[in-house]
Scaffold this active site. Structure first.
Site, PDB file in Angstrom:
ATOM      1  N   GLU A   1      42.755  42.643   3.788  1.00  0.00           N
ATOM      2  CA  GLU A   1      42.011  43.941   3.803  1.00  0.00           C
ATOM      3  C   GLU A   1      42.901  44.924   3.519  1.00  0.00           C
ATOM      4  O   GLU A   1      43.865  45.445   4.258  1.00  0.00           O
ATOM      5  CB  GLU A   1      41.331  44.103   5.106  1.00  0.00           C
ATOM      6  CG  GLU A   1      40.290  45.400   4.821  1.00  0.00           C
ATOM      7  CD  GLU A   1      39.940  46.086   6.054  1.00  0.00           C
ATOM      8  OE1 GLU A   1      38.764  47.020   5.984  1.00  0.00           O
ATOM      9  OE2 GLU A   1      40.615  46.135   7.030  1.00  0.00           O
TER      10      GLU A   1
ATOM     11  N   ASP B   1      42.719  41.449   8.823  1.00  0.00           N
ATOM     12  CA  ASP B   1      42.114  42.998   9.062  1.00  0.00           C
ATOM     13  C   ASP B   1      43.045  43.961   8.839  1.00  0.00           C
ATOM     14  O   ASP B   1      44.229  43.638   9.320  1.00  0.00           O
ATOM     15  CB  ASP B   1      41.496  42.978  10.589  1.00  0.00           C
ATOM     16  CG  ASP B   1      40.877  44.146  10.702  1.00  0.00           C
ATOM     17  OD1 ASP B   1      39.704  44.536   9.841  1.00  0.00           O
ATOM     18  OD2 ASP B   1      41.216  44.941  11.669  1.00  0.00           O
TER      19      ASP B   1
HETATM   20  C1  GLC Z   1      38.722  46.910   9.564  1.00  0.00           C
HETATM   21  C2  GLC Z   1      37.182  46.024   9.636  1.00  0.00           C
HETATM   22  C3  GLC Z   1      36.404  47.062  10.479  1.00  0.00           C
HETATM   23  C4  GLC Z   1      37.104  47.688  11.742  1.00  0.00           C
HETATM   24  C5  GLC Z   1      38.547  48.077  11.439  1.00  0.00           C
HETATM   25  C6  GLC Z   1      39.502  48.209  12.935  1.00  0.00           C
HETATM   26  O1  GLC Z   1      38.376  48.028   8.574  1.00  0.00           O
HETATM   27  O2  GLC Z   1      36.786  45.633   8.616  1.00  0.00           O
HETATM   28  O3  GLC Z   1      35.328  46.631  10.835  1.00  0.00           O
HETATM   29  O4  GLC Z   1      36.259  48.430  12.360  1.00  0.00           O
HETATM   30  O5  GLC Z   1      39.317  47.190  10.603  1.00  0.00           O
HETATM   31  O6  GLC Z   1      39.689  46.901  13.133  1.00  0.00           O
END
Ligand code: GLC
Ligand code: CA
Length: 552
Positions: A266, A206
């Site tokens: 991500e 993440d």
């Molecule tokens: C990422 C996740 C999202 C979350 C954010 C903070 O973007 O996909 O759902 O709110 O991180 O952890």
């Protein structure tokens, strides 16, 4: 079909994202759980996915749907136990489905033991040094260290009452870790090993591009100044180079397992050359490519994004990740059916129109037809494909949730300007009736609309033209085609000339045709029609919007 030991499985995997609280509820309390996932393993196997990625299921105050983790090595009691987790992994592995868990290393939840210790300890203590604390400004230190705003809106610094503030990129209940601290680094290695030892096959990381921070400037630059700094080595928190030292350390951990554990970051970095650094084989190995998640249903845009990404794969040896929907974005069946408002995301555009007294008209049939075509397109592209739970049912966004049931902090913190992400997180419909359409024996934690009945698994299963059956046919054919030696993915990918408003590409004998807008239709090559998202006209041409696979 048990698991093979292929270390490269992730390169072309069809990965199904499960948002555990909204997938299947085994005990009727309205919250999806791990036993619910286990009970649906036959469904996943029949769908034909190679892996599942579970969004966080850890103990959490749910300030951000579980992305506020209070304990990285346990299961939220509302979702199950570690024993349920082991059973779920065993059941998935038994059917040849791999398991990816979500690691949230940028921040913890405010209830994390170390954050509570930090709050209870004085400024300058080792407990505070695990997070990003800083003295306030002004004679009484009551002013935040900078005017930065958090990603969910509001200030990024939260006062703790003794002249110090802590930094949170997201919600105040998500304090950022201090990755300069060796204790934090060691703790995450322990967490990764904990899950890898449990047989987890991979990790989704993440906010992978924000862990490394440099807040050494005094005073800190203003928000206006930071806005001018491109993500990269000079930015205080986006995409700094040192972040890769962390992933090099993690890669050594992943590679100490047989087969090595996979990882996907991500990464929102706009510069593709910087994004791909996360996909390095000495780093995470794969980084999300979000181009198509944001793009319109448009032939030129698709082609440009596909070319850009495949060129990078060829240059770096990585493997792309194609994705149209996830738990953070409006479902693509709605995205493609709503009018665009220049410069705004469709979520916000909807509010923008409503605020001006104009009901946005969602063309649901058009949105679904486009979504089916786009899904077939990405399943044929070289690389892996990430599918979000419910897209195989053709679900669209639940736009009309009442304000008082919305859970996403974005809604509150933006003062309702951005409705947030709950509309993509409504529990799945499994059957056409029952208190929550078969999701569980009670009402679901987010209300489901009546129209969910038409998209229920039981209804779609029985309809040969349903989106569910389209996905099943496509995933089965994809698996078979990828097994052929002449379908050497990225090396043999080729565009075939086609009229404006259409795209046609092939991987060896496997042709994918997509008609975005061409009224004249699109002629298929001679061969066997494997699967199509729409019909062919009497002239034998593929109508718009539609996609089809033909093997010659
Ligand atoms: C990422 C996740 C999202 C979350 C954010 C903070 O973007 O996909 O759902 O709110 O991180 O952890
Ligand atoms: Ca439950």
């Amino acid at each position: 079909m048990a698991l093979d030991r292929n270390p490269d499985w992730w390169r072309d995997a069809a990965v199904y994202q499960i948002y555990p609280r909204s997938f299947a509820d085994s005990n009727g309390d309205g919250i999806g759980d791990l036993a619910g996932v286990t009970s649906r393993v036959p469904y996943l196997a029949e769908l034909g996915v190679d892996a599942v990625w579970l969004s966080p299921f850890y103990p959490s105050a749910l300030a951000d749907g579980g992305y506020d983790v209070d304990d990285y090595c346990d299961v939220d009691p509302r979702i199950g136990t570690l024993a349920d987790f082991d059973q779920m992994v065993a059941a998935l592995h038994e059917r040849g489905i791999r398991v990816i868990v979500d690691i949230v290393p940028n921040h913890s939840g405010a209830g994390h033991k170390w954050f509570q210790e930090a709050l209870a300890s004085p400024p300058g203590s080792p407990e505070r040094a695990r997070y990003v604390f800083r003295d306030g400004l002004g004679p009484d230190r009551s002013q935040p260290p900078s005017d930065w705003t958090a990603a969910f809106g509001g200030p990024a610094w939260e006062p703790v009452g003794d002249g110090q503030f802590y930094f949170h990129l997201f919600d105040p209940a998500q304090p950022d870790w201090n990755w300069h601290n060796p204790e934090v680094r060691a703790e995450f290695v322990r967490v990764l090993r904990f899950w890898a030892d449990k047989g987890v096959d991979g990790f989704r990381v993440d906010v992978a591009d924000s862990l490394a921070k440099d807040f050494s400037a005094d005073p800190l630059p203003s928000a206006a100044e930071v806005a001018l700094i491109p993500a990269g080595p000079d930015h205080p928190y986006y995409d700094r180079d040192e972040v890769h030292d962390i992933y090099a350390e993690w890669r050594a951990v992943f590679n100490s397992y047989d087969p090595p554990r996979a990882a996907v970051g991500e990464v929102w970095a706009e510069d593709p050359a910087r994004r791909i650094r996360y996909a390095n084989k000495n780093g995470l190995g794969q980084a999300f490519n979000f181009g198509l998640l944001l793009a319109d249903f448009d032939a030129a845009e698709f082609r440009q994004l596909i070319d850009r990404d495949l060129a990078q794969d060829r240059a770096t040896g990585s493997s792309s990740t194609w994705v149209l929907s996830n738990h953070d974005k409006m479902r693509h069946a709605s995205r493609y059916g709503l009018p665009a408002v220049a410069g705004e995301s469709r979520e916000i555009a909807r509010n923008w129109l409503l605020a001006r007294g104009r009901e946005p008209v969602e063309d649901t049939a058009l949105g679904l037809a486009r979504a089916r075509a786009a899904s077939l397109a990405i399943m044929a592209l070289p690389g892996s494909v990430y599918l979000y739970q419910g897209e195989e049912l053709g679900l669209r966004e639940v736009a009309d949730l009442p304000d008082d049931v919305r859970q996403d902090p974005t809604f509150r913190r933006s003062g309702g300007y951005d409705v947030g992400r709950d509309g993509a997180r409504v529990p799945l419909p499994w059957s056409t009736d029952g208190p929550s359409f078969g999701f569980g024996a009670g009402a679901a934690h987010l209300p489901q609309p009546e129209w969910f009945a038409r998209h229920a698994v039981s209804a779609e299963q029985a309809d040969p033209n349903s989106t569910l059956n389209l996905y099943r046919r496509a995933l089965a054919a994809r698996r078979e085609l990828l097994g052929r030696p002449e379908v050497q993915a990225v090396e043999v990918f080729e565009w075939v000339a086609s009229p404006a408003g259409t795209l046609h590409f092939k991987l060896g004998p496997w042709h994918c045709l997509i008609n975005f807008t061409a009224d004249s239709g699109l002629a298929p090559p001679d061969g066997r029609l494997v699967v199509a998202s729409a019909g062919f006209g009497r002239d034998g041409l593929l109508a718009a919007p539609g996609a089809a696979w033909v093997v010659v």
